[in-house]
Design a protein around this motif. Structure first.
Motif, PDB file in Angstrom:
ATOM      1  N   THR A  67      51.397  17.157  32.198  1.00  0.00           N
ATOM      2  CA  THR A  67      52.809  17.343  31.888  1.00  0.00           C
ATOM      3  C   THR A  67      53.595  16.106  32.294  1.00  0.00           C
ATOM      4  O   THR A  67      54.413  15.583  31.519  1.00  0.00           O
ATOM      5  N   TYR A  68      53.348  15.629  33.509  1.00  0.00           N
ATOM      6  CA  TYR A  68      54.039  14.430  33.974  1.00  0.00           C
ATOM      7  C   TYR A  68      53.721  13.231  33.082  1.00  0.00           C
ATOM      8  O   TYR A  68      54.609  12.452  32.739  1.00  0.00           O
ATOM      9  N   THR A  69      52.470  13.078  32.699  1.00  0.00           N
ATOM     10  CA  THR A  69      52.072  11.956  31.851  1.00  0.00           C
ATOM     11  C   THR A  69      52.824  11.980  30.529  1.00  0.00           C
ATOM     12  O   THR A  69      53.381  10.967  30.096  1.00  0.00           O
ATOM     13  N   VAL A  70      52.863  13.134  29.886  1.00  0.00           N
ATOM     14  CA  VAL A  70      53.578  13.281  28.617  1.00  0.00           C
ATOM     15  C   VAL A  70      55.055  12.947  28.802  1.00  0.00           C
ATOM     16  O   VAL A  70      55.645  12.171  28.043  1.00  0.00           O
ATOM     17  N   LEU A  71      55.659  13.528  29.823  1.00  0.00           N
ATOM     18  CA  LEU A  71      57.080  13.327  30.077  1.00  0.00           C
ATOM     19  C   LEU A  71      57.401  11.865  30.382  1.00  0.00           C
ATOM     20  O   LEU A  71      58.308  11.275  29.778  1.00  0.00           O
ATOM     21  N   ILE A  72      56.678  11.267  31.291  1.00  0.00           N
ATOM     22  CA  ILE A  72      56.959   9.899  31.730  1.00  0.00           C
ATOM     23  C   ILE A  72      56.783   8.908  30.586  1.00  0.00           C
ATOM     24  O   ILE A  72      57.621   8.030  30.372  1.00  0.00           O
ATOM     25  N   LYS A  73      55.712   9.044  29.833  1.00  0.00           N
ATOM     26  CA  LYS A  73      55.501   8.136  28.700  1.00  0.00           C
ATOM     27  C   LYS A  73      56.637   8.262  27.684  1.00  0.00           C
ATOM     28  O   LYS A  73      57.114   7.267  27.147  1.00  0.00           O
ATOM     29  N   PHE A 104      51.224   4.484  34.378  1.00  0.00           N
ATOM     30  CA  PHE A 104      51.760   3.415  35.232  1.00  0.00           C
ATOM     31  C   PHE A 104      52.161   2.211  34.385  1.00  0.00           C
ATOM     32  O   PHE A 104      53.242   1.648  34.544  1.00  0.00           O
ATOM     33  N   THR A 105      51.288   1.839  33.458  1.00  0.00           N
ATOM     34  CA  THR A 105      51.514   0.643  32.647  1.00  0.00           C
ATOM     35  C   THR A 105      52.737   0.786  31.750  1.00  0.00           C
ATOM     36  O   THR A 105      53.510  -0.162  31.582  1.00  0.00           O
ATOM     37  N   VAL A 106      52.948   1.966  31.187  1.00  0.00           N
ATOM     38  CA  VAL A 106      54.115   2.149  30.309  1.00  0.00           C
ATOM     39  C   VAL A 106      55.416   1.997  31.096  1.00  0.00           C
ATOM     40  O   VAL A 106      56.402   1.477  30.578  1.00  0.00           O
ATOM     41  N   VAL A 107      55.416   2.387  32.344  1.00  0.00           N
ATOM     42  CA  VAL A 107      56.612   2.201  33.171  1.00  0.00           C
ATOM     43  C   VAL A 107      56.785   0.705  33.496  1.00  0.00           C
ATOM     44  O   VAL A 107      57.900   0.177  33.427  1.00  0.00           O
ATOM     45  N   MET A 108      55.691   0.026  33.785  1.00  0.00           N
ATOM     46  CA  MET A 108      55.782  -1.415  34.033  1.00  0.00           C
ATOM     47  C   MET A 108      56.274  -2.142  32.777  1.00  0.00           C
ATOM     48  O   MET A 108      57.038  -3.102  32.848  1.00  0.00           O
ATOM     49  N   GLU A 109      55.870  -1.647  31.626  1.00  0.00           N
ATOM     50  CA  GLU A 109      56.312  -2.225  30.360  1.00  0.00           C
ATOM     51  C   GLU A 109      57.833  -2.062  30.199  1.00  0.00           C
ATOM     52  O   GLU A 109      58.510  -2.940  29.661  1.00  0.00           O
ATOM     53  N   GLY A 110      58.365  -0.962  30.695  1.00  0.00           N
ATOM     54  CA  GLY A 110      59.808  -0.752  30.652  1.00  0.00           C
ATOM     55  C   GLY A 110      60.562  -1.808  31.438  1.00  0.00           C
ATOM     56  O   GLY A 110      61.623  -2.280  31.010  1.00  0.00           O
ATOM     57  N   MET A 143      44.970  -4.304  31.696  1.00  0.00           N
ATOM     58  CA  MET A 143      44.760  -5.225  30.573  1.00  0.00           C
ATOM     59  C   MET A 143      44.174  -4.486  29.372  1.00  0.00           C
ATOM     60  O   MET A 143      44.523  -4.784  28.231  1.00  0.00           O
ATOM     61  N   ASN A 144      43.303  -3.522  29.621  1.00  0.00           N
ATOM     62  CA  ASN A 144      42.755  -2.716  28.515  1.00  0.00           C
ATOM     63  C   ASN A 144      43.846  -1.909  27.823  1.00  0.00           C
ATOM     64  O   ASN A 144      43.867  -1.788  26.611  1.00  0.00           O
ATOM     65  N   VAL A 145      44.760  -1.359  28.612  1.00  0.00           N
ATOM     66  CA  VAL A 145      45.867  -0.576  28.056  1.00  0.00           C
ATOM     67  C   VAL A 145      46.816  -1.478  27.273  1.00  0.00           C
ATOM     68  O   VAL A 145      47.373  -1.076  26.251  1.00  0.00           O
ATOM     69  N   LEU A 146      46.978  -2.703  27.724  1.00  0.00           N
ATOM     70  CA  LEU A 146      47.950  -3.621  27.135  1.00  0.00           C
ATOM     71  C   LEU A 146      47.450  -4.350  25.886  1.00  0.00           C
ATOM     72  O   LEU A 146      48.220  -5.095  25.272  1.00  0.00           O
ATOM     73  N   LYS A 147      46.212  -4.139  25.514  1.00  0.00           N
ATOM     74  CA  LYS A 147      45.681  -4.818  24.323  1.00  0.00           C
ATOM     75  C   LYS A 147      46.599  -4.575  23.126  1.00  0.00           C
ATOM     76  O   LYS A 147      47.021  -3.449  22.873  1.00  0.00           O
ATOM     77  N   GLY A 148      46.911  -5.670  22.433  1.00  0.00           N
ATOM     78  CA  GLY A 148      47.748  -5.566  21.248  1.00  0.00           C
ATOM     79  C   GLY A 148      49.241  -5.703  21.504  1.00  0.00           C
ATOM     80  O   GLY A 148      50.022  -5.820  20.571  1.00  0.00           O
TER      81      GLY A 148
END
Length: 167
Positions: A67-73, A104-110, A143-148
């Motif tokens: 639930t947290y993952t869905v919400l946070i993303k 974590f990465t999507v928040v860092m991307e923000g 880095m794997n998540v950030l591909k592309g």
């Protein structure tokens, strides 16, 4: 949902979820609320997703890691709700749940997408707060998540995280 929890390293929560479903023979309310949150986000209704989450809490339903993952993303994807994404990531950790690398990465991307020094510094502070709560970022997995993603975004994210790890 069981598989997602296991893949994210939340085996205890996955077992608890499985046992709950098995005993009750019905999907727990958390699944229903999470589905509503996902539906709002699918149609770019971030405010509705946040309201659905708050209604979930008001109904006494405890969110799980998924639930947290869905919400946070979803919150992090909307610049108007980025502050909420940070808030709920820390709330997740305060409740003993660990974010997966993608969350974590999507928040860092923000932080990186704001493209200014103040946001970068705030990002470093945020990573330090997470580390103080027991989270250790994994740069290789990130880095794997950030591909592309665009190279400047990747550089900015990694600058925030690597700087903080070196402290």
């Amino acid at each position: 949902m069981y598989t997602v929890l296991v893949n994210d390293g939340n085996k205890d929560e996955a077992t608890e979820f499985y046992n709950e479903v098995k005993e009750m023979r019905v999907e727990p309310m958390v699944v229903i609320h999470t589905s509503v949150i996902k539906a709002y986000l699918k149609f770019d209704k971030t405010k509705g997703a946040l309201e659905a989450y708050l209604a979930m809490l008001a109904a006494g339903v405890t969110p799980n890691s998924y639930t947290y993952t869905v919400l946070i993303k979803g919150l992090a994807a909307d610049p108007d709700f980025f502050g909420d994404a940070k808030k709920y990531l820390l709330e997740m950790m305060d409740k003993g749940k660990r974010p997966n690398v993608a969350t974590f990465t999507v928040v860092m991307e923000g932080f990186a997408k704001q493209e200014d020094k103040a946001a970068e510094e705030e990002g470093k502070t945020f990573v330090q707060v997470m580390m103080d709560k027991g989270f250790l970022p994994n740069a290789k997995a990130m880095m794997n998540v950030l591909k592309g993603r665009p190279t400047p975004v990747i550089r900015s994210i990694m600058s925030i995280v690597i700087f903080t790890l070196k402290q």
